[in-house]
Write a protein that holds these residues in place. Structure first.
Motif, PDB file in Angstrom:
ATOM      1  N   ASP A  80       2.704  16.384  -2.639  1.00 46.53           N
ATOM      2  CA  ASP A  80       3.330  15.277  -1.908  1.00 46.53           C
ATOM      3  C   ASP A  80       4.168  15.746  -0.726  1.00 46.53           C
ATOM      4  O   ASP A  80       5.098  15.074  -0.307  1.00 46.53           O
ATOM      5  CB  ASP A  80       4.178  14.415  -2.848  1.00 46.53           C
ATOM      6  CG  ASP A  80       5.311  15.196  -3.500  1.00 46.53           C
ATOM      7  OD1 ASP A  80       5.304  16.441  -3.396  1.00 46.53           O
ATOM      8  OD2 ASP A  80       6.188  14.564  -4.108  1.00 46.53           O
ATOM      9  N   MET A  81       3.844  16.908  -0.171  1.00 46.96           N
ATOM     10  CA  MET A  81       4.583  17.370   1.010  1.00 46.96           C
ATOM     11  C   MET A  81       4.317  16.456   2.204  1.00 46.96           C
ATOM     12  O   MET A  81       5.189  16.200   3.014  1.00 46.96           O
ATOM     13  CB  MET A  81       4.191  18.808   1.356  1.00 46.96           C
ATOM     14  CG  MET A  81       4.666  19.828   0.343  1.00 46.96           C
ATOM     15  SD  MET A  81       4.407  21.539   0.895  1.00 46.96           S
ATOM     16  CE  MET A  81       2.643  21.575   1.162  1.00 46.96           C
ATOM     17  N   MET A  82       3.077  15.991   2.315  1.00 45.11           N
ATOM     18  CA  MET A  82       2.712  15.041   3.363  1.00 45.11           C
ATOM     19  C   MET A  82       2.436  13.691   2.730  1.00 45.11           C
ATOM     20  O   MET A  82       1.577  13.588   1.845  1.00 45.11           O
ATOM     21  CB  MET A  82       1.467  15.530   4.122  1.00 45.11           C
ATOM     22  CG  MET A  82       1.722  16.695   5.029  1.00 45.11           C
ATOM     23  SD  MET A  82       0.225  17.188   5.928  1.00 45.11           S
ATOM     24  CE  MET A  82      -0.647  18.070   4.647  1.00 45.11           C
ATOM     25  N   GLY A  83       3.157  12.678   3.155  1.00 44.29           N
ATOM     26  CA  GLY A  83       2.990  11.351   2.561  1.00 44.29           C
ATOM     27  C   GLY A  83       2.790  10.282   3.614  1.00 44.29           C
ATOM     28  O   GLY A  83       3.551  10.194   4.580  1.00 44.29           O
ATOM     29  N   LYS A 108      -9.149  13.605  -4.158  1.00 39.00           N
ATOM     30  CA  LYS A 108      -8.783  14.577  -5.186  1.00 39.00           C
ATOM     31  C   LYS A 108      -8.249  13.901  -6.447  1.00 39.00           C
ATOM     32  O   LYS A 108      -8.495  14.346  -7.560  1.00 39.00           O
ATOM     33  CB  LYS A 108      -7.712  15.536  -4.638  1.00 39.00           C
ATOM     34  CG  LYS A 108      -8.173  16.406  -3.471  1.00 39.00           C
ATOM     35  CD  LYS A 108      -9.184  17.427  -3.930  1.00 39.00           C
ATOM     36  CE  LYS A 108      -9.486  18.437  -2.830  1.00 39.00           C
ATOM     37  NZ  LYS A 108     -10.455  19.460  -3.267  1.00 39.00           N
ATOM     38  N   GLU A 109      -7.506  12.802  -6.237  1.00 40.09           N
ATOM     39  CA  GLU A 109      -6.887  12.140  -7.398  1.00 40.09           C
ATOM     40  C   GLU A 109      -6.423  10.748  -6.998  1.00 40.09           C
ATOM     41  O   GLU A 109      -6.016  10.522  -5.859  1.00 40.09           O
ATOM     42  CB  GLU A 109      -5.683  12.970  -7.881  1.00 40.09           C
ATOM     43  CG  GLU A 109      -4.963  12.399  -9.101  1.00 40.09           C
ATOM     44  CD  GLU A 109      -3.753  13.233  -9.488  1.00 40.09           C
ATOM     45  OE1 GLU A 109      -2.707  12.643  -9.827  1.00 40.09           O
ATOM     46  OE2 GLU A 109      -3.844  14.481  -9.414  1.00 40.09           O
ATOM     47  N   VAL A 110      -6.506   9.802  -7.944  1.00 39.63           N
ATOM     48  CA  VAL A 110      -5.956   8.459  -7.757  1.00 39.63           C
ATOM     49  C   VAL A 110      -5.062   8.161  -8.948  1.00 39.63           C
ATOM     50  O   VAL A 110      -5.469   8.319 -10.101  1.00 39.63           O
ATOM     51  CB  VAL A 110      -7.065   7.390  -7.665  1.00 39.63           C
ATOM     52  CG1 VAL A 110      -6.443   5.993  -7.540  1.00 39.63           C
ATOM     53  CG2 VAL A 110      -7.991   7.665  -6.486  1.00 39.63           C
ATOM     54  N   ILE A 155      -4.156  22.331  -0.289  1.00 41.70           N
ATOM     55  CA  ILE A 155      -3.220  21.383   0.312  1.00 41.70           C
ATOM     56  C   ILE A 155      -3.889  20.026   0.488  1.00 41.70           C
ATOM     57  O   ILE A 155      -5.065  19.929   0.840  1.00 41.70           O
ATOM     58  CB  ILE A 155      -2.671  21.900   1.656  1.00 41.70           C
ATOM     59  CG1 ILE A 155      -1.451  21.078   2.077  1.00 41.70           C
ATOM     60  CG2 ILE A 155      -3.718  21.860   2.745  1.00 41.70           C
ATOM     61  CD1 ILE A 155      -0.662  21.718   3.207  1.00 41.70           C
ATOM     62  N   VAL A 156      -3.154  18.972   0.198  1.00 48.79           N
ATOM     63  CA  VAL A 156      -3.680  17.609   0.264  1.00 48.79           C
ATOM     64  C   VAL A 156      -2.674  16.728   0.997  1.00 48.79           C
ATOM     65  O   VAL A 156      -1.556  17.145   1.280  1.00 48.79           O
ATOM     66  CB  VAL A 156      -3.932  17.023  -1.148  1.00 48.79           C
ATOM     67  CG1 VAL A 156      -5.028  17.772  -1.861  1.00 48.79           C
ATOM     68  CG2 VAL A 156      -2.634  17.010  -1.959  1.00 48.79           C
ATOM     69  N   CYS A 157      -3.096  15.520   1.286  1.00 46.92           N
ATOM     70  CA  CYS A 157      -2.182  14.511   1.830  1.00 46.92           C
ATOM     71  C   CYS A 157      -2.180  13.330   0.864  1.00 46.92           C
ATOM     72  O   CYS A 157      -3.234  12.917   0.376  1.00 46.92           O
ATOM     73  CB  CYS A 157      -2.645  14.064   3.216  1.00 46.92           C
ATOM     74  SG  CYS A 157      -1.567  12.810   3.970  1.00 46.92           S
ATOM     75  N   GLU A 158      -1.005  12.821   0.588  1.00 46.25           N
ATOM     76  CA  GLU A 158      -0.880  11.686  -0.325  1.00 46.25           C
ATOM     77  C   GLU A 158      -0.812  10.391   0.478  1.00 46.25           C
ATOM     78  O   GLU A 158      -0.013  10.261   1.397  1.00 46.25           O
ATOM     79  CB  GLU A 158       0.383  11.828  -1.173  1.00 46.25           C
ATOM     80  CG  GLU A 158       0.563  10.698  -2.180  1.00 46.25           C
ATOM     81  CD  GLU A 158       1.853  10.843  -2.969  1.00 46.25           C
ATOM     82  OE1 GLU A 158       1.775  11.097  -4.174  1.00 46.25           O
ATOM     83  OE2 GLU A 158       2.942  10.691  -2.369  1.00 46.25           O
ATOM     84  N   ILE A 159      -1.658   9.448   0.137  1.00 43.97           N
ATOM     85  CA  ILE A 159      -1.611   8.114   0.745  1.00 43.97           C
ATOM     86  C   ILE A 159      -1.146   7.130  -0.324  1.00 43.97           C
ATOM     87  O   ILE A 159      -1.802   6.983  -1.365  1.00 43.97           O
ATOM     88  CB  ILE A 159      -2.980   7.685   1.298  1.00 43.97           C
ATOM     89  CG1 ILE A 159      -3.483   8.693   2.339  1.00 43.97           C
ATOM     90  CG2 ILE A 159      -2.892   6.288   1.911  1.00 43.97           C
ATOM     91  CD1 ILE A 159      -4.865   8.375   2.886  1.00 43.97           C
TER      92      ILE A 159
END
Length: 416
Positions: A80-83, A108-110, A155-159
């Motif tokens: 959750d570094m990028m939200g 990646k995940e919901v 690394i991912v981005c959380e929406i």
């Protein structure tokens, strides 16, 4: 590990983490641009983004990844570094937005946050989606980003997908509880928070119900309008009558209200129960304050269309005329009145009505065509051709204008 080591380690981690801040922001801006371009909802969402604050990042790091802190020289990644927040107007938009996001990005995940809470607890649901960052969204490691390590698939981005009210609650909840690490034990205070949460949830549900009702009403009105146009074509062009198309019926919104009665009247109208529809329209007019001109104009217009469907053109015209008096800028009502005058072969008055309609809204292909037909009947062929050209330029279907075009071509002796 000594206390001195922890302080030094934190300082180094802060420096490393904050060096990525601008880089992360650009990644999120690129993702938001994709969302703007590809997410298509009736009410377009708004977007917010943020890089997780270092203090929040560090606390979570100590809790979850202590080994990585001491072993890794590069940035330690959290999910959750990028939200990004995708803020929707209505509840239905959340699932529609999620479906579209799943088609755009690699997921990646919901996770549905808050779904596990009891009704008596405070907290609000939102959907959190972790996406793989598309290659096209990753800036090159040059210029201000020179010296940073390439990001990996880890690394991912959380929406986060929320309604406007869910987002408002989340902001306040963050300030009241999480930011201050406050978890109330006082029962009255917990009840107040739970009550507020329930009120916001109910408001979201109510907004959605109102929107559903509006969509249902609009569908009924559109079906009724199309039925009017079909009957007008039949009467003006001597076409065989067509059977009304079957449509899905709807249930009333709030029983006994004017909105409910109007919906039931239009529903009866669309089903061919014209006397029932006229009876309901009349009851609404009896109940409406005479000063509510806009409401009277709408109901008179609807009742006039029902009378028209019964071939009672005198009553239809009377309702259309009163509707125009109450709402003189309603261009469709002028059009409906013009249709009645055309059927009665009173072409001068029909032209007058069509002209007034076009003065309010000149981008009506059908109104130009009807006025062209009326001009043709009074032998004003040049004016008829001008209106026909306007109808064609506005996208009129060839099958609709072809009969008049052929007549005018013969009059002018032109080759098609």
């Amino acid at each position: 590990m000594s206390e001195q080591t922890i302080i030094l380690s934190k300082s180094e981690i802060r420096k490393k983490y904050e060096s990525y801040s601008m880089y992360f922001n650009e990644i999120m801006e690129n993702i938001i641009q994709i969302l703007h371009d590809k997410i298509k909802l009736m009410s377009q969402p708004t977007y917010k983004c943020r890089v997780k604050s270092f203090n929040s990042y560090y606390k979570k790091l100590l809790r979850l990844k202590q080994k990585e802190i001491s072993q890794s020289e590069s940035l330690v990644y959290l999910t959750d570094m990028m939200g990004i927040r995708m803020i929707c107007a209505f509840l239905e938009d959340i699932n529609l937005g999620l479906e579209q996001i799943q088609k755009i990005f690699e997921i990646k995940e919901v996770e549905v946050k808050g779904a596990e809470k009891k009704f008596s607890e405070f907290g609000y649901e939102s959907i959190h989606v972790l996406i793989k960052i598309p290659e096209s969204c990753i800036p090159k490691l040059e210029g201000p980003y020179e010296g940073l390590s390439p990001i990996t698939d880890e690394i991912v981005c959380e929406i986060q997908i929320r309604t406007i009210l869910q987002d408002a609650w989340a902001e306040v909840e963050h300030e009241l509880i999480y930011k201050t690490e406050f978890n109330p034990f006082d029962i009255p205070l917990r009840r107040k928070l739970a009550s507020l949460n329930a009120s916001l949830t109910l408001a979201d549900i109510t907004f959605q119900e109102i929107r559903d009702y509006q969509n249902k009403l609009q569908k009924e009105i559109e079906d009724r309008r199309n039925s009017f146009y079909t009957m007008a074509d039949t009467l003006l062009n001597d076409k065989p009558a067509e059977k009304a198309a079957e449509i899905n019926r709807v249930t009333p919104f709030v029983k006994g209200t004017i909105d409910d009665m109007l919906l039931r009247a239009i529903e009866a109208h669309n089903q061919g129960h014209l006397e029932e529809a006229i009876d309901i329209y009349s009851k609404i007019l009896e109940a409406v304050d005479p000063n509510q001109k806009n409401i009277i104009a709408v109901i008179r217009k609807h009742r006039g269309m029902a009378y028209f469907s019964m071939n009672n053109f005198a009553e239809a015209l009377n309702d259309f005329n009163i509707s125009i008096e109450m709402a003189p800028t309603a261009y469709r009502t002028y059009y409906y009145a013009g249709i009645v005058h055309s059927i009665k072969k009173d072409y001068e008055k029909a032209i007058e009505c069509f002209t007034k309609s076009l003065e309010i809204n000149g981008f009506q292909s059908h109104t130009h065509l009807r006025r062209a037909m009326a001009y043709y009947e009074i032998k004003e062929y040049e004016k008829s051709m001008n209106d026909l050209d306007s109808a064609i330029n506005l996208g009129m279907d060839e099958s609709e204008y072809k009969p008049l075009q052929e007549k005018l071509v013969k009059k002018f002796g032109l080759n098609m």
